[in-house]
Enzyme design. Sequence first.
Site, PDB file in Angstrom:
ATOM      1  N   LYS A   1       1.767   2.020  -5.129  1.00 46.82           N
ATOM      2  CA  LYS A   1       2.290   1.411  -6.370  1.00 46.82           C
ATOM      3  C   LYS A   1       1.360   1.662  -7.553  1.00 46.82           C
ATOM      4  CE  LYS A   1       2.375  -2.562  -4.284  1.00 46.82           C
ATOM      5  NZ  LYS A   1       2.044  -2.135  -2.908  1.00 46.82           N
TER       6      LYS A   1
ATOM      7  N   LYS B   1       2.912  10.152  -0.555  1.00 45.13           N
ATOM      8  CA  LYS B   1       2.124  10.627   0.590  1.00 45.13           C
ATOM      9  C   LYS B   1       2.878  11.621   1.478  1.00 45.13           C
ATOM     10  CE  LYS B   1      -1.489   7.856   1.472  1.00 45.13           C
ATOM     11  NZ  LYS B   1      -2.360   6.753   1.878  1.00 45.13           N
TER      12      LYS B   1
ATOM     13  N   GLN C   1       1.977  -6.160  -3.269  1.00 46.74           N
ATOM     14  CA  GLN C   1       2.424  -6.292  -1.872  1.00 46.74           C
ATOM     15  C   GLN C   1       3.706  -5.477  -1.638  1.00 46.74           C
ATOM     16  OE1 GLN C   1       1.340  -9.624  -3.458  1.00 46.74           O
ATOM     17  NE2 GLN C   1      -0.555  -8.620  -2.870  1.00 46.74           N
TER      18      GLN C   1
ATOM     19  N   GLY D   1      -4.502  -4.359  -3.820  1.00 50.08           N
ATOM     20  CA  GLY D   1      -5.510  -3.335  -4.095  1.00 50.08           C
ATOM     21  C   GLY D   1      -4.761  -2.087  -4.491  1.00 50.08           C
ATOM     22  N   HIS D   2      -4.765  -1.747  -5.769  1.00 52.20           N
ATOM     23  CA  HIS D   2      -3.988  -0.615  -6.269  1.00 52.20           C
ATOM     24  C   HIS D   2      -4.934   0.501  -6.722  1.00 52.20           C
ATOM     25  CE1 HIS D   2      -0.274  -3.361  -7.173  1.00 52.20           C
ATOM     26  NE2 HIS D   2      -0.692  -3.435  -5.926  1.00 52.20           N
TER      27      HIS D   2
ATOM     28  N   ASP E   1       0.809  -1.222   0.000  1.00 49.71           N
ATOM     29  CA  ASP E   1       0.000   0.000   0.000  1.00 49.71           C
ATOM     30  C   ASP E   1       0.841   1.270   0.000  1.00 49.71           C
ATOM     31  OD1 ASP E   1      -2.244  -1.662   0.112  1.00 49.71           O
ATOM     32  OD2 ASP E   1      -2.153  -1.741   2.297  1.00 49.71           O
TER      33      ASP E   1
ATOM     34  N   THR F   1       3.031 -12.694   2.732  1.00 55.02           N
ATOM     35  CA  THR F   1       2.161 -13.279   1.722  1.00 55.02           C
ATOM     36  C   THR F   1       2.877 -14.511   1.151  1.00 55.02           C
ATOM     37  OG1 THR F   1       0.753 -12.780  -0.173  1.00 55.02           O
ATOM     38  CG2 THR F   1       2.985 -11.853  -0.230  1.00 55.02           C
TER      39      THR F   1
HETATM   40  P1  GDP Z   1      -0.795   0.273  -3.532  1.00 56.45           P
HETATM   41  O1  GDP Z   1      -1.375  -1.007  -3.041  1.00 56.45           O
HETATM   42  O2  GDP Z   1       0.677   0.347  -3.273  1.00 56.45           O
HETATM   43  O3  GDP Z   1      -1.125   0.564  -4.963  1.00 56.45           O
HETATM   44  O4  GDP Z   1      -1.449   1.424  -2.663  1.00 56.45           O
HETATM   45  P2  GDP Z   1      -3.017   1.593  -2.301  1.00 56.45           P
HETATM   46  O5  GDP Z   1      -3.718   2.095  -3.498  1.00 56.45           O
HETATM   47  O6  GDP Z   1      -3.535   0.364  -1.640  1.00 56.45           O
HETATM   48  O7  GDP Z   1      -2.932   2.667  -1.161  1.00 56.45           O
HETATM   49  C1  GDP Z   1      -2.370   3.926  -1.365  1.00 56.45           C
HETATM   50  C2  GDP Z   1      -3.437   4.995  -1.073  1.00 56.45           C
HETATM   51  O8  GDP Z   1      -2.807   6.250  -0.982  1.00 56.45           O
HETATM   52  C3  GDP Z   1      -4.472   5.128  -2.163  1.00 56.45           C
HETATM   53  O9  GDP Z   1      -5.696   5.496  -1.586  1.00 56.45           O
HETATM   54  C4  GDP Z   1      -3.925   6.247  -3.046  1.00 56.45           C
HETATM   55  O10 GDP Z   1      -4.938   6.955  -3.749  1.00 56.45           O
HETATM   56  C5  GDP Z   1      -3.290   7.126  -1.999  1.00 56.45           C
HETATM   57  N1  GDP Z   1      -2.116   7.891  -2.441  1.00 56.45           N
HETATM   58  C6  GDP Z   1      -1.099   7.509  -3.278  1.00 56.45           C
HETATM   59  N2  GDP Z   1      -0.152   8.471  -3.333  1.00 56.45           N
HETATM   60  C7  GDP Z   1      -0.580   9.478  -2.528  1.00 56.45           C
HETATM   61  C8  GDP Z   1      -0.022  10.736  -2.139  1.00 56.45           C
HETATM   62  O11 GDP Z   1       1.068  11.123  -2.528  1.00 56.45           O
HETATM   63  N3  GDP Z   1      -0.766  11.477  -1.264  1.00 56.45           N
HETATM   64  C9  GDP Z   1      -1.962  11.074  -0.763  1.00 56.45           C
HETATM   65  N4  GDP Z   1      -2.597  11.874   0.091  1.00 56.45           N
HETATM   66  N5  GDP Z   1      -2.505   9.900  -1.104  1.00 56.45           N
HETATM   67  C10 GDP Z   1      -1.816   9.103  -1.957  1.00 56.45           C
HETATM   68  P1  IMO Z   2      -0.889  -4.232  -2.234  1.00 60.13           P
HETATM   69  O1  IMO Z   2      -0.426  -4.767  -3.554  1.00 60.13           O
HETATM   70  C1  IMO Z   2      -0.884  -4.715   2.095  1.00 60.13           C
HETATM   71  C2  IMO Z   2      -1.030  -8.810   3.655  1.00 60.13           C
HETATM   72  C3  IMO Z   2      -2.288  -9.248   4.367  1.00 60.13           C
HETATM   73  C4  IMO Z   2      -1.700 -10.224   5.365  1.00 60.13           C
HETATM   74  C5  IMO Z   2      -0.594 -10.903   4.561  1.00 60.13           C
HETATM   75  C6  IMO Z   2      -0.977 -12.247   3.937  1.00 60.13           C
HETATM   76  O2  IMO Z   2      -2.189  -3.539  -2.276  1.00 60.13           O
HETATM   77  O3  IMO Z   2       0.186  -3.456  -1.574  1.00 60.13           O
HETATM   78  P2  IMO Z   2      -2.470 -12.910   1.839  1.00 60.13           P
HETATM   79  O4  IMO Z   2      -3.938 -12.702   1.575  1.00 60.13           O
HETATM   80  O5  IMO Z   2      -1.586 -12.318   0.825  1.00 60.13           O
HETATM   81  O6  IMO Z   2      -2.142 -14.353   2.123  1.00 60.13           O
HETATM   82  O7  IMO Z   2      -2.208 -12.131   3.231  1.00 60.13           O
HETATM   83  O8  IMO Z   2      -0.250  -9.991   3.528  1.00 60.13           O
HETATM   84  N1  IMO Z   2      -1.236  -8.274   2.284  1.00 60.13           N
HETATM   85  C7  IMO Z   2      -1.147  -6.984   1.964  1.00 60.13           C
HETATM   86  N2  IMO Z   2      -0.934  -5.893   2.748  1.00 60.13           N
HETATM   87  N3  IMO Z   2      -0.995  -4.574   0.768  1.00 60.13           N
HETATM   88  C8  IMO Z   2      -1.181  -5.653  -0.025  1.00 60.13           C
HETATM   89  O9  IMO Z   2      -1.168  -5.580  -1.377  1.00 60.13           O
HETATM   90  C9  IMO Z   2      -1.299  -6.922   0.568  1.00 60.13           C
HETATM   91  N4  IMO Z   2      -1.505  -8.175   0.093  1.00 60.13           N
HETATM   92  C10 IMO Z   2      -1.444  -8.992   1.149  1.00 60.13           C
HETATM   93  O10 IMO Z   2      -2.919  -8.159   5.011  1.00 60.13           O
HETATM   94  O11 IMO Z   2      -1.093  -9.538   6.424  1.00 60.13           O
HETATM   95 MG    MG Z   3      -2.918  -1.669  -1.800  1.00 58.33          MG
END
Ligand code: GDP
Ligand code: IMO
Ligand code: MG
Length: 430
Positions: free
Chosen positions: A16, A333, A226, A40-41, A13, A241
């Site tokens: 990416k 962020k 991840q 979840g991207h 998170d 994971t």
């Molecule tokens: P990922 O799994 O690495 O793709 O990240 P996620 O999408 O799960 O979580 C990142 C969250 O931060 C999302 O809600 C993005 O919209 C948000 N985000 C990404 N870059 C920035 C930033 O520079 N500032 C803020 N405020 N939010 C950001």
């Molecule tokens: P993105 O790509 C954050 C965590 C789960 C749990 C562990 C194992 O959005 O960054 P799993 O279902 O993979 O067997 O769970 O890994 N986890 C993540 N945490 N971002 C993710 O993906 C994750 N994918 C799995 O919360 O701790």
């Molecule tokens: Mg994510």
Amino acid sequence: MSSVVLIGSQWGDEGKGKITDYLAEYADVVARYQGGNNAGHTVIVGDVEYKLHLIPSGIIYPGTKCLIGNGVVVDPQVLISEMDYLRSKGIEVSPDNLTISSHAHLIMPYHKILDGLEEEARGAAKIGTTKRGIGPCYVDKIARVGIRFSDLVDLSTFKEKLAENIRLKNLTLGKLYDQKELLDYDSIYEEFLGYREIVAPFVADVSLELNEALRNKQSVLFEGAQGTLLDIDHGTYPFVTSSNPTAGYASVGTGVGPTKIDRVLGVTKAYLTRVGEGPFPTELFDEVGNILGTVGNEFGTTTGRKRRCGWFDAVLMKFTADINGLTHMAVTKLDVLDSLAVIKVCVGYELDGVMTGHFPDTLAALSRVKPVFKDFPGWECSTVGVKSYEELPANAKAYLKGLEELVGVPIAIVAVGPKRDETISLVDLF
Ligand code: GDP
Ligand code: IMO
Ligand code: MG
């Protein structure tokens, strides 16, 4: 032209999805190489938000070819609903812009059931998985009983493998987990016939396609899911994971040689978060932790769970830089820190009374470390939407410089908001 592997350098998170979308402008091909819909991207373009779990975040860019590599585990039900979701938002998804590797493994209904039952059986020792069937699917892959997309296309193999898997899984479900309701071959077969109809045209040899693209001097972006500390080998095992999110797997998970990779970009949150169980030395349990969670909207994109928040950990990041061979960081962020008067960065660990700058290689030691912090003065003004590095407040620039020095890796991108254009580029990666 060049090829860049983009990885999560912390516990996932990091942003990416946003950085992949930003770089997709310069990439001809974007490929996922591991994980599945546990990811979840989030991508935000203008006022439209896209939450992607399986299809590469490059799909938003018209003309970008997206690949799902052999290292990814794919739930066809989720894949099809994600295609429909994208189309409902006006994004084209067809075999012209998406290919799925014939070697990618299918997440089956029993993998999801087992993910839930296994977590329940672990009790207090639970991992906190996303319950998407990821672990059980990789177990079958390694045990050599998994079902691949090439098997789904070739129906006679699919029938044979499905029957054998259902026989084995029903033994596990009945005998080990005392389940009364067992798997029914006919209904699963019918369900997958329906999926086959839709996905078969997308299935092909991703390795060949990628190597041809590289031979044709196209630019390739590998989108990791991840993060490094969730890696099955290098992460905080067993709180990880079941795949390798680290950069080396981009090669294995798509079928290109490591000599084809030019740069490795670590997407790095300006602070730190983690979802699920496991040690987290710089975790905050106070008001600052709440501020980071609230301002950063730190709730899981996949499960909606509250993310644990803490300070940036430079010890962890130096480890990440080594494991992935980071050439650059994309710091995201930064704006979430805007209101803070003091920002702390962990610069060392105290382990049993002794200072260390190294990330411990056992979970027991990591659980005992006490972080040692360096204070950076905050900038206490908004950075949202700042368009160039020069325009950033002096203390924000000092913070970024500090991170570069502590980690030993230059920053190529700074994100100051979730939208595509809330991004500052310092180095051209392609
Ligand atoms: P990922 O799994 O690495 O793709 O990240 P996620 O999408 O799960 O979580 C990142 C969250 O931060 C999302 O809600 C993005 O919209 C948000 N985000 C990404 N870059 C920035 C930033 O520079 N500032 C803020 N405020 N939010 C950001
Ligand atoms: P993105 O790509 C954050 C965590 C789960 C749990 C562990 C194992 O959005 O960054 P799993 O279902 O993979 O067997 O769970 O890994 N986890 C993540 N945490 N971002 C993710 O993906 C994750 N994918 C799995 O919360 O701790
Ligand atoms: Mg994510």
